[in-house]
Design a protein around this motif. Structure first.
Motif, PDB file in Angstrom:
ATOM      1  N   ALA A  76      65.044  12.229  -3.022  1.00  0.00           N
ATOM      2  CA  ALA A  76      63.695  11.274  -3.709  1.00  0.00           C
ATOM      3  C   ALA A  76      62.682  11.209  -3.135  1.00  0.00           C
ATOM      4  O   ALA A  76      61.821  11.645  -3.277  1.00  0.00           O
ATOM      5  CB  ALA A  76      65.166  10.231  -3.132  1.00  0.00           C
ATOM      6  N   ARG A  77      62.985  12.356  -1.506  1.00  0.00           N
ATOM      7  CA  ARG A  77      61.763  12.090  -0.427  1.00  0.00           C
ATOM      8  C   ARG A  77      60.978  13.734  -0.859  1.00  0.00           C
ATOM      9  O   ARG A  77      59.809  13.079  -1.135  1.00  0.00           O
ATOM     10  CB  ARG A  77      62.561  12.070   1.029  1.00  0.00           C
ATOM     11  CG  ARG A  77      62.563  11.330   1.701  1.00  0.00           C
ATOM     12  CD  ARG A  77      63.335  11.287   2.484  1.00  0.00           C
ATOM     13  NE  ARG A  77      62.197  11.191   3.725  1.00  0.00           N
ATOM     14  CZ  ARG A  77      62.181  11.701   4.985  1.00  0.00           C
ATOM     15  NH1 ARG A  77      63.461  12.265   5.632  1.00  0.00           N
ATOM     16  NH2 ARG A  77      61.096  12.699   5.402  1.00  0.00           N
ATOM     17  N   SER A  78      61.521  14.403  -1.241  1.00  0.00           N
ATOM     18  CA  SER A  78      61.018  15.270  -1.572  1.00  0.00           C
ATOM     19  C   SER A  78      60.086  15.447  -3.132  1.00  0.00           C
ATOM     20  O   SER A  78      59.059  15.232  -3.380  1.00  0.00           O
ATOM     21  CB  SER A  78      61.868  16.764  -2.524  1.00  0.00           C
ATOM     22  OG  SER A  78      62.664  17.642  -0.363  1.00  0.00           O
ATOM     23  N   TYR A  79      60.600  14.164  -3.678  1.00  0.00           N
ATOM     24  CA  TYR A  79      59.928  13.794  -5.176  1.00  0.00           C
ATOM     25  C   TYR A  79      58.761  12.826  -4.874  1.00  0.00           C
ATOM     26  O   TYR A  79      57.520  13.418  -5.170  1.00  0.00           O
ATOM     27  CB  TYR A  79      61.094  13.137  -5.890  1.00  0.00           C
ATOM     28  CG  TYR A  79      61.809  14.695  -7.139  1.00  0.00           C
ATOM     29  CD1 TYR A  79      61.605  15.175  -7.588  1.00  0.00           C
ATOM     30  CD2 TYR A  79      62.873  13.692  -7.182  1.00  0.00           C
ATOM     31  CE1 TYR A  79      62.478  16.404  -8.006  1.00  0.00           C
ATOM     32  CE2 TYR A  79      64.139  14.097  -8.140  1.00  0.00           C
ATOM     33  CZ  TYR A  79      64.232  15.926  -8.233  1.00  0.00           C
ATOM     34  OH  TYR A  79      64.487  16.422  -8.794  1.00  0.00           O
ATOM     35  N   TYR A  80      58.769  12.217  -4.224  1.00  0.00           N
ATOM     36  CA  TYR A  80      57.835  11.397  -3.425  1.00  0.00           C
ATOM     37  C   TYR A  80      56.347  11.960  -2.977  1.00  0.00           C
ATOM     38  O   TYR A  80      55.834  11.725  -3.272  1.00  0.00           O
ATOM     39  CB  TYR A  80      58.850  10.196  -2.407  1.00  0.00           C
ATOM     40  CG  TYR A  80      57.271   9.654  -2.370  1.00  0.00           C
ATOM     41  CD1 TYR A  80      56.912   8.567  -1.946  1.00  0.00           C
ATOM     42  CD2 TYR A  80      56.732   9.987  -1.006  1.00  0.00           C
ATOM     43  CE1 TYR A  80      56.291   7.773  -2.135  1.00  0.00           C
ATOM     44  CE2 TYR A  80      56.306   8.436  -0.179  1.00  0.00           C
ATOM     45  CZ  TYR A  80      55.291   7.801  -0.971  1.00  0.00           C
ATOM     46  OH  TYR A  80      54.665   6.569   0.037  1.00  0.00           O
ATOM     47  N   HIS A  81      57.646  13.069  -2.480  1.00  0.00           N
ATOM     48  CA  HIS A  81      56.323  13.530  -1.987  1.00  0.00           C
ATOM     49  C   HIS A  81      55.386  14.532  -2.443  1.00  0.00           C
ATOM     50  O   HIS A  81      54.133  15.389  -2.521  1.00  0.00           O
ATOM     51  CB  HIS A  81      56.454  14.412  -0.057  1.00  0.00           C
ATOM     52  CG  HIS A  81      56.519  13.853   1.100  1.00  0.00           C
ATOM     53  ND1 HIS A  81      55.958  12.793   1.660  1.00  0.00           N
ATOM     54  CD2 HIS A  81      57.820  13.277   1.054  1.00  0.00           C
ATOM     55  CE1 HIS A  81      56.093  11.686   2.509  1.00  0.00           C
ATOM     56  NE2 HIS A  81      57.785  12.238   2.430  1.00  0.00           N
ATOM     57  N   SER A  82      55.842  15.190  -3.759  1.00  0.00           N
ATOM     58  CA  SER A  82      55.428  16.052  -4.431  1.00  0.00           C
ATOM     59  C   SER A  82      55.191  16.108  -5.724  1.00  0.00           C
ATOM     60  O   SER A  82      54.797  15.923  -7.245  1.00  0.00           O
ATOM     61  CB  SER A  82      56.310  17.181  -4.689  1.00  0.00           C
ATOM     62  OG  SER A  82      56.890  16.659  -5.247  1.00  0.00           O
ATOM     63  N   ALA A  83      55.378  13.678  -4.843  1.00  0.00           N
ATOM     64  CA  ALA A  83      54.400  13.138  -6.605  1.00  0.00           C
ATOM     65  C   ALA A  83      54.519  13.327  -7.737  1.00  0.00           C
ATOM     66  O   ALA A  83      54.224  13.021  -8.658  1.00  0.00           O
ATOM     67  CB  ALA A  83      52.711  13.972  -6.697  1.00  0.00           C
ATOM     68  N   GLN A  84      56.561  13.460  -7.898  1.00  0.00           N
ATOM     69  CA  GLN A  84      57.514  13.073  -8.796  1.00  0.00           C
ATOM     70  C   GLN A  84      58.161  11.847  -8.562  1.00  0.00           C
ATOM     71  O   GLN A  84      58.747  12.124  -8.406  1.00  0.00           O
ATOM     72  CB  GLN A  84      58.013  14.158  -8.979  1.00  0.00           C
ATOM     73  CG  GLN A  84      58.012  15.784  -8.707  1.00  0.00           C
ATOM     74  CD  GLN A  84      58.229  16.972  -9.367  1.00  0.00           C
ATOM     75  OE1 GLN A  84      58.829  16.627  -9.931  1.00  0.00           O
ATOM     76  NE2 GLN A  84      58.414  17.746  -7.365  1.00  0.00           N
ATOM     77  N   LEU A  85      56.642  10.618  -8.849  1.00  0.00           N
ATOM     78  CA  LEU A  85      57.290   9.281  -8.790  1.00  0.00           C
ATOM     79  C   LEU A  85      58.441   8.771  -9.487  1.00  0.00           C
ATOM     80  O   LEU A  85      59.236   8.344  -9.427  1.00  0.00           O
ATOM     81  CB  LEU A  85      55.977   8.440  -8.103  1.00  0.00           C
ATOM     82  CG  LEU A  85      54.936   9.093  -7.597  1.00  0.00           C
ATOM     83  CD1 LEU A  85      53.862   8.141  -7.696  1.00  0.00           C
ATOM     84  CD2 LEU A  85      55.451   8.735  -6.124  1.00  0.00           C
ATOM     85  N   ARG A  86      58.710   9.561 -10.572  1.00  0.00           N
ATOM     86  CA  ARG A  86      59.573   9.066 -11.470  1.00  0.00           C
ATOM     87  C   ARG A  86      60.784   9.339 -11.727  1.00  0.00           C
ATOM     88  O   ARG A  86      62.053   8.641 -11.700  1.00  0.00           O
ATOM     89  CB  ARG A  86      59.105   9.006 -12.750  1.00  0.00           C
ATOM     90  CG  ARG A  86      58.177   8.533 -13.984  1.00  0.00           C
ATOM     91  CD  ARG A  86      58.245   7.250 -13.607  1.00  0.00           C
ATOM     92  NE  ARG A  86      57.483   6.604 -14.472  1.00  0.00           N
ATOM     93  CZ  ARG A  86      56.991   4.807 -14.880  1.00  0.00           C
ATOM     94  NH1 ARG A  86      58.694   4.316 -14.933  1.00  0.00           N
ATOM     95  NH2 ARG A  86      56.183   4.524 -15.287  1.00  0.00           N
ATOM     96  N   ARG A  87      61.079  10.904 -11.297  1.00  0.00           N
ATOM     97  CA  ARG A  87      62.499  10.980 -10.320  1.00  0.00           C
ATOM     98  C   ARG A  87      62.645  10.866  -8.821  1.00  0.00           C
ATOM     99  O   ARG A  87      63.782  10.750  -9.142  1.00  0.00           O
ATOM    100  CB  ARG A  87      62.198  13.219 -10.721  1.00  0.00           C
ATOM    101  CG  ARG A  87      61.457  13.239 -11.604  1.00  0.00           C
ATOM    102  CD  ARG A  87      61.609  15.308 -11.195  1.00  0.00           C
ATOM    103  NE  ARG A  87      61.598  15.523 -12.962  1.00  0.00           N
ATOM    104  CZ  ARG A  87      61.546  16.556 -12.954  1.00  0.00           C
ATOM    105  NH1 ARG A  87      61.584  17.837 -11.975  1.00  0.00           N
ATOM    106  NH2 ARG A  87      61.843  17.382 -14.247  1.00  0.00           N
ATOM    107  N   ALA A  88      61.866  10.366  -8.033  1.00  0.00           N
ATOM    108  CA  ALA A  88      62.209   9.530  -7.035  1.00  0.00           C
ATOM    109  C   ALA A  88      62.771   8.324  -7.092  1.00  0.00           C
ATOM    110  O   ALA A  88      63.124   8.677  -6.506  1.00  0.00           O
ATOM    111  CB  ALA A  88      60.659   9.743  -6.285  1.00  0.00           C
TER     112      ALA A  88
END
Length: 115
Positions: free
Chosen positions: A52-64
């Protein structure tokens, strides 16, 4: 099955590799490693939270958001998942929805002034 660098090795080796990618700020690569790991060990909080943190930091917000909702549903008092879910929702412009999660995270952390 086609084995790649991202899914090669034991779960412990992949966990370590994902952490190295994350620490190097290669969040997309960390997410690639962690995606398979989370499928393999869905009950473990650590890999899912780092995903989730990886998704957040890579701007994949829906996945996060999706990963964080799984964590919060499974463990409603998981403070950091609540905080990350609130911040993820904020980044999506969903401030009202984010507020409730941020207030709960503050209360769980013992920060009652914010509540």
């Amino acid at each position: 099955m086609d084995m790649t660098y991202y899914d090669h090795g034991t779960p412990a080796e992949r966990w370590e590799r994902a952490q190295m990618f994350f620490d190097a700020k290669d969040y997309a690569a960390a997410a690639r490693v962690l995606g398979g790991l989370v499928e393999e060990v869905p009950e473990q909080t650590g890999p899912r939270l780092l995903l989730a943190r990886s998704y957040y930091h890579s701007a994949q917000l829906r996945r996060a958001e999706s990963e964080l909702r799984v964590l919060v549903e499974r463990d409603p008092v998981e403070h950091y998942a609540r905080l990350m879910l609130g911040r993820t929702l904020e980044r999506q412009g969903r401030h009202e929805e984010a507020g409730s999660h941020l207030r709960i995270a503050s209360a769980l952390a013992g920060d009652f002034e914010r509540v």
